[in-house]
Design a protein around this motif. Structure first.
Motif, PDB file in Angstrom:
ATOM      1  N   LYS A  27      -4.632   3.109 -21.758  1.00 23.06           N
ATOM      2  CA  LYS A  27      -5.399   2.525 -22.889  1.00 23.06           C
ATOM      3  C   LYS A  27      -4.766   1.946 -24.081  1.00 23.06           C
ATOM      4  N   PHE A  28      -5.294   0.694 -24.496  1.00 21.19           N
ATOM      5  CA  PHE A  28      -4.746   0.039 -25.576  1.00 21.19           C
ATOM      6  C   PHE A  28      -5.913   0.127 -26.731  1.00 21.19           C
ATOM      7  N   GLY A  29      -6.026   1.177 -27.363  1.00 22.07           N
ATOM      8  CA  GLY A  29      -7.386   1.618 -28.239  1.00 22.07           C
ATOM      9  C   GLY A  29      -8.426   1.140 -27.345  1.00 22.07           C
ATOM     10  N   ASN A  30      -9.532   0.787 -27.967  1.00 21.89           N
ATOM     11  CA  ASN A  30     -10.780   0.489 -27.245  1.00 21.89           C
ATOM     12  C   ASN A  30     -10.977  -0.848 -26.691  1.00 21.89           C
ATOM     13  N   VAL A  31     -10.115  -1.629 -26.663  1.00 19.88           N
ATOM     14  CA  VAL A  31      -9.998  -3.367 -26.400  1.00 19.88           C
ATOM     15  C   VAL A  31      -9.638  -3.232 -24.980  1.00 19.88           C
ATOM     16  N   ALA A  32      -8.400  -2.676 -24.484  1.00 23.25           N
ATOM     17  CA  ALA A  32      -7.811  -3.105 -23.061  1.00 23.25           C
ATOM     18  C   ALA A  32      -7.533  -1.752 -22.432  1.00 23.25           C
ATOM     19  N   ARG A  33      -7.574  -1.800 -21.226  1.00 23.61           N
ATOM     20  CA  ARG A  33      -6.975  -0.755 -20.199  1.00 23.61           C
ATOM     21  C   ARG A  33      -6.215  -1.500 -19.096  1.00 23.61           C
ATOM     22  N   LEU A  34      -4.949  -0.626 -18.939  1.00 27.13           N
ATOM     23  CA  LEU A  34      -4.174  -1.194 -17.803  1.00 27.13           C
ATOM     24  C   LEU A  34      -4.142  -0.197 -16.733  1.00 27.13           C
ATOM     25  N   TYR A  35      -4.409  -0.495 -15.476  1.00 21.48           N
ATOM     26  CA  TYR A  35      -4.258   0.307 -14.190  1.00 21.48           C
ATOM     27  C   TYR A  35      -3.521  -0.375 -13.314  1.00 21.48           C
ATOM     28  N   ALA A  36      -2.940   0.675 -12.494  1.00 22.22           N
ATOM     29  CA  ALA A  36      -1.869   0.595 -11.503  1.00 22.22           C
ATOM     30  C   ALA A  36      -2.015   1.836 -10.594  1.00 22.22           C
ATOM     31  N   ALA A  37      -1.671   1.374  -9.237  1.00 19.99           N
ATOM     32  CA  ALA A  37      -1.658   2.271  -8.288  1.00 19.99           C
ATOM     33  C   ALA A  37      -1.195   1.853  -6.941  1.00 19.99           C
ATOM     34  N   TYR A  38      -0.525   2.887  -6.257  1.00 17.88           N
ATOM     35  CA  TYR A  38      -0.025   2.631  -5.042  1.00 17.88           C
ATOM     36  C   TYR A  38      -0.696   3.509  -3.811  1.00 17.88           C
ATOM     37  N   MET A  39      -1.284   3.146  -2.871  1.00 17.13           N
ATOM     38  CA  MET A  39      -1.880   4.002  -1.803  1.00 17.13           C
ATOM     39  C   MET A  39      -1.383   3.458  -0.441  1.00 17.13           C
ATOM     40  N   ALA A  40      -1.539   4.605   0.470  1.00 17.37           N
ATOM     41  CA  ALA A  40      -1.043   4.218   1.739  1.00 17.37           C
ATOM     42  C   ALA A  40      -2.115   4.927   2.625  1.00 17.37           C
ATOM     43  N   GLY A  41      -2.241   4.326   3.872  1.00 18.74           N
ATOM     44  CA  GLY A  41      -3.776   4.710   4.609  1.00 18.74           C
ATOM     45  C   GLY A  41      -3.293   5.962   5.627  1.00 18.74           C
ATOM     46  N   ASN A  42      -1.891   6.115   5.980  1.00 25.97           N
ATOM     47  CA  ASN A  42      -1.435   7.148   7.017  1.00 25.97           C
ATOM     48  C   ASN A  42      -0.355   8.025   6.221  1.00 25.97           C
ATOM     49  N   ALA A  43      -0.413   8.229   5.049  1.00 22.98           N
ATOM     50  CA  ALA A  43       0.608   8.844   4.454  1.00 22.98           C
ATOM     51  C   ALA A  43       0.990  10.130   4.909  1.00 22.98           C
ATOM     52  N   GLY A  44       0.071  11.010   5.756  1.00 24.11           N
ATOM     53  CA  GLY A  44       0.319  12.248   6.163  1.00 24.11           C
ATOM     54  C   GLY A  44       1.139  12.235   7.529  1.00 24.11           C
ATOM     55  N   THR A  45       1.290  11.049   8.210  1.00 28.15           N
ATOM     56  CA  THR A  45       1.740  11.099   9.643  1.00 28.15           C
ATOM     57  C   THR A  45       3.172  10.600   9.639  1.00 28.15           C
ATOM     58  N   PRO A  46       4.125  11.270   9.827  1.00 28.21           N
ATOM     59  CA  PRO A  46       5.491  11.196   9.575  1.00 28.21           C
ATOM     60  C   PRO A  46       5.999  10.377  10.890  1.00 28.21           C
ATOM     61  N   THR A  47       5.434   9.371  11.378  1.00 25.29           N
ATOM     62  CA  THR A  47       5.911   8.601  12.525  1.00 25.29           C
ATOM     63  C   THR A  47       6.279   7.113  12.246  1.00 25.29           C
ATOM     64  N   SER A  48       6.880   6.404  12.973  1.00 23.84           N
ATOM     65  CA  SER A  48       7.122   4.890  12.628  1.00 23.84           C
ATOM     66  C   SER A  48       5.765   4.254  12.478  1.00 23.84           C
ATOM     67  N   LYS A  49       6.051   3.365  11.594  1.00 24.40           N
ATOM     68  CA  LYS A  49       4.799   2.254  11.236  1.00 24.40           C
ATOM     69  C   LYS A  49       3.482   3.348  10.432  1.00 24.40           C
ATOM     70  N   ASN A  50       4.160   4.476  10.012  1.00 30.35           N
ATOM     71  CA  ASN A  50       2.930   5.320   9.259  1.00 30.35           C
ATOM     72  C   ASN A  50       3.929   5.837   8.057  1.00 30.35           C
ATOM     73  N   GLY A  51       3.220   7.129   7.546  1.00 26.44           N
ATOM     74  CA  GLY A  51       4.041   7.684   6.442  1.00 26.44           C
ATOM     75  C   GLY A  51       3.670   6.876   5.265  1.00 26.44           C
ATOM     76  N   LEU A  52       4.293   7.366   4.175  1.00 28.51           N
ATOM     77  CA  LEU A  52       3.855   6.942   2.778  1.00 28.51           C
ATOM     78  C   LEU A  52       4.402   5.479   2.581  1.00 28.51           C
ATOM     79  N   PHE A  53       5.433   5.238   3.278  1.00 29.59           N
ATOM     80  CA  PHE A  53       5.972   3.647   2.931  1.00 29.59           C
ATOM     81  C   PHE A  53       6.148   2.545   4.079  1.00 29.59           C
ATOM     82  N   ASP A  54       6.024   3.192   5.178  1.00 28.85           N
ATOM     83  CA  ASP A  54       6.521   2.375   6.453  1.00 28.85           C
ATOM     84  C   ASP A  54       5.013   1.896   7.126  1.00 28.85           C
TER      85      ASP A  54
END
Length: 559
Positions: A344-371
């Motif tokens: 939060k920049f006071g009451n004037v502005a807010r900055l958001y950022a996020a990274y999300m993975a659809g199959n983060a709990g599956t540790p196989t190829s074309k899955n996982g947190l980044f693949d």
């Protein structure tokens, strides 16, 4: 107003607290002993009424005395006279009031930060104030301080005798509250966790179909769906929040019969009537201006970002359609697990950022947190004036082959899979949102663009081919129209459409418009009913397809 017997106590600091209670307007002695040269008619009437009372229970007594001054509110402990907005150093009783707070710690005021020193007080108010001072005096005596003389003890004894009934009533009420509090503590769900929940029920019907030449098009029968959610909010430090949400849902996806995701409801889903862990996240502050989120499952962008659609973003109390809740270009990208922050920049502005993975709990190829399927999104939200909010969001997303869904299950089939489902696809997405309130109307809207790029080759598709998607919406809401909590809403827009594509034949030929209307009415504080409908013209942005009407009556129960 002064009392003759009180003159003996003027020189005693220890009794100053008790003396200061007397001038507020209620007699501490029988009427026969009051100095009649300065009567207070209203208070005298109250005291006269209570001189020979009829037998009353405690609640009746409290209600009787409370009529002396309506809407005074409960008395609360005041730690400093500076907390009182209507007491100034020029007031004649300022020193006495200050002594009650600073020296004797037994000053009582009202919850709105006022003392109301010029109004008459009830006998119950006097008894409460007297009891607070007696408690402080008793504590000092127990600690071995010789704070009272014989005359002071006699004065206190006379006060206790005069207000014996009121003090007994107050102590009885405190004892009863302590018993109830002990019972609640013994049977409470958890000392650190709060349980809340929601149940949605809705009859649902869709009329019309996409046409006989495309998938779907079966007749849609009237159905009845439900969704149950139970939310467990826990705090481990007092400033953090661990949220777990359980869900059971059986609200049919209408695209299975209409053949287009444009007809999907904002609260649909199927879990075979099983209760599943649908959401798990942890939020904690880093500084006064920054919070961090960690999501394990079921985490979505509207859980951390403001989507700048305040009246229609909720699935239980917002738009009826999936499209009408938020801009799909940025807020319907892959989600599930990841991390993000808000600054939060006071009451004037807010900055958001996020990274999300659809199959983060599956540790196989074309899955996982980044693949596997993922999205990374940043947003800047500003409130330049009180009733205006604007936000600019950018998202980068990736879909492996077989899991492509660029438009987040909204829009046309081409918008979901610009290069077929078998070709891995990346997408750069931009969203502009705004909301403005001018009583009694709130107007919100958005525009969203997605630039999809093929990350592989298949048939007519070559790696590097691009496609551009566009969607927009305008929402008008009138809250509290006929009753507080009610909402009349209208939504018009264009669901995601492929407006250009390097692959021949995969542009949308026509334009489909989305029209929606709903009226939410609170039957009680915890039950809302929302009848409404939405219309899809030229479904899938194809004029060969028939118009689709979707109607429902969503009923929400909160507990």
């Amino acid at each position: 107003m002064r009392h003759n017997w009180m003159k003996l106590m003027l020189a005693s600091p220890a009794i100053l607290a008790i003396e200061a209670l007397i001038p507020l307007g209620i007699s501490a002695m029988p009427l026969s002993e009051i100095d009649q040269q300065d009567p207070v008619p209203e208070v005298a009437a109250i005291a006269q009424d209570t001189a020979t009372p009829e037998p009353l229970d405690i609640l009746e007594q409290i209600n009787l005395y409370s009529q002396a001054d309506l809407e005074t509110g409960p008395l609360e402990q005041v730690n400093s006279v500076r907390e009182l907005s209507d007491v100034s150093p020029t007031d004649w009783a300022f020193q006495a009031v200050s002594a009650l707070a600073d020296r004797h710690q037994c000053l009582l005021g009202y919850g709105d930060g006022t003392y109301r020193g010029n109004r008459a007080m009830t006998r119950y108010e006097f008894a409460a104030s007297l009891n607070a001072c007696l408690i402080q005096i008793q504590q000092r005596l127990d600690e071995g301080f010789n704070v009272l003389s014989a005359d002071e003890l006699n004065a206190i004894r006379r006060l206790q005798e005069e207000f014996a009934a009121e003090l007994a009533t107050l102590r009885g009420r405190v004892d009863a509250l302590e018993v109830r509090a002990a019972e609640l503590e013994a049977n409470q769900f958890s000392p650190t966790t709060k349980l809340g929940g929601e149940v949605l029920m809705a009859p649902i019907h869709a009329f019309g179909d996409r046409g006989d030449t495309t998938a779907g098009g079966e007749d849609t029968e009237l159905s009845f769906g439900y969704r149950l959610r139970m939310v467990f909010d826990s705090s481990l430090t007092g400033s953090d929040r661990l949220r777990a949400r359980l869900q059971a849902v059986n609200v049919a996806r209408l695209d299975n019969t209409t053949g287009t995701v444009m007809s999907r409801l904002g609260f649909d889903g199927e879990s075979d009537n099983e209760v599943l862990l649908e959401r798990l996240e942890y939020r904690f502050p880093v500084t006064d201006n920054m919070r961090v989120w960690l999501g394990a499952t079921g985490w979505d962008y509207d859980h951390i970002f403001t989507v700048t659609n305040p009246l229609f973003e909720g699935s239980g109390d917002g738009a009826l359609s999936r499209f009408g809740r938020r801009n799909p270009a940025v807020y319907r990208q892959p989600s599930g697990a990841g991390a993000g922050f808000e600054y939060k920049f006071g009451n004037v502005a807010r900055l958001y950022a996020a990274y999300m993975a659809g199959n983060a709990g599956t540790p196989t190829s074309k899955n996982g947190l980044f693949d596997g399927t993922y999205s990374a999104t940043a947003q800047l939200t500003a409130t330049p004036i009180e009733n205006l909010e604007v936000s600019l969001a950018y998202s980068n997303s990736y879909f492996p082959g077989g899991e492509v869904n660029v438009s987040g299950s909204t829009g046309s089939g081409n918008a979901r899979r610009p290069f077929t489902n078998d070709v891995a696809t990346s997408s750069n997405n931009l969203g502009v949102q705004a909301s403005f309130s001018f009583a009694p109307v709130t107007v919100s809207g958005w525009a969203g663009w997605s630039l999809a790029e093929a990350q592989g080759s298949d048939g007519d598709v070559s790696s590097g081919d691009t496609a551009t998607l566009f969607n927009w919406a305008l929402n008008v809401g009138v809250p509290d129209l006929v009753k507080e909590g009610s909402l009349l809403g209208f939504i018009v827009g264009q669901q995601p459409k492929v407006i250009s594509n390097d692959v021949s034949g995969r542009e949308d030929p026509d334009t489909s418009l989305h029209f929606e209307a709903l009226f939410q009415y609170p039957i009680t504080d915890r039950i809302n009913i929302a009848p409404g409908f939405f219309v899809i013209t030229n479904p899938d942005h194809n004029s060969d397809n028939n118009t689709i009407w979707v109607g429902t009556v969503r009923t929400q129960f909160n507990f």
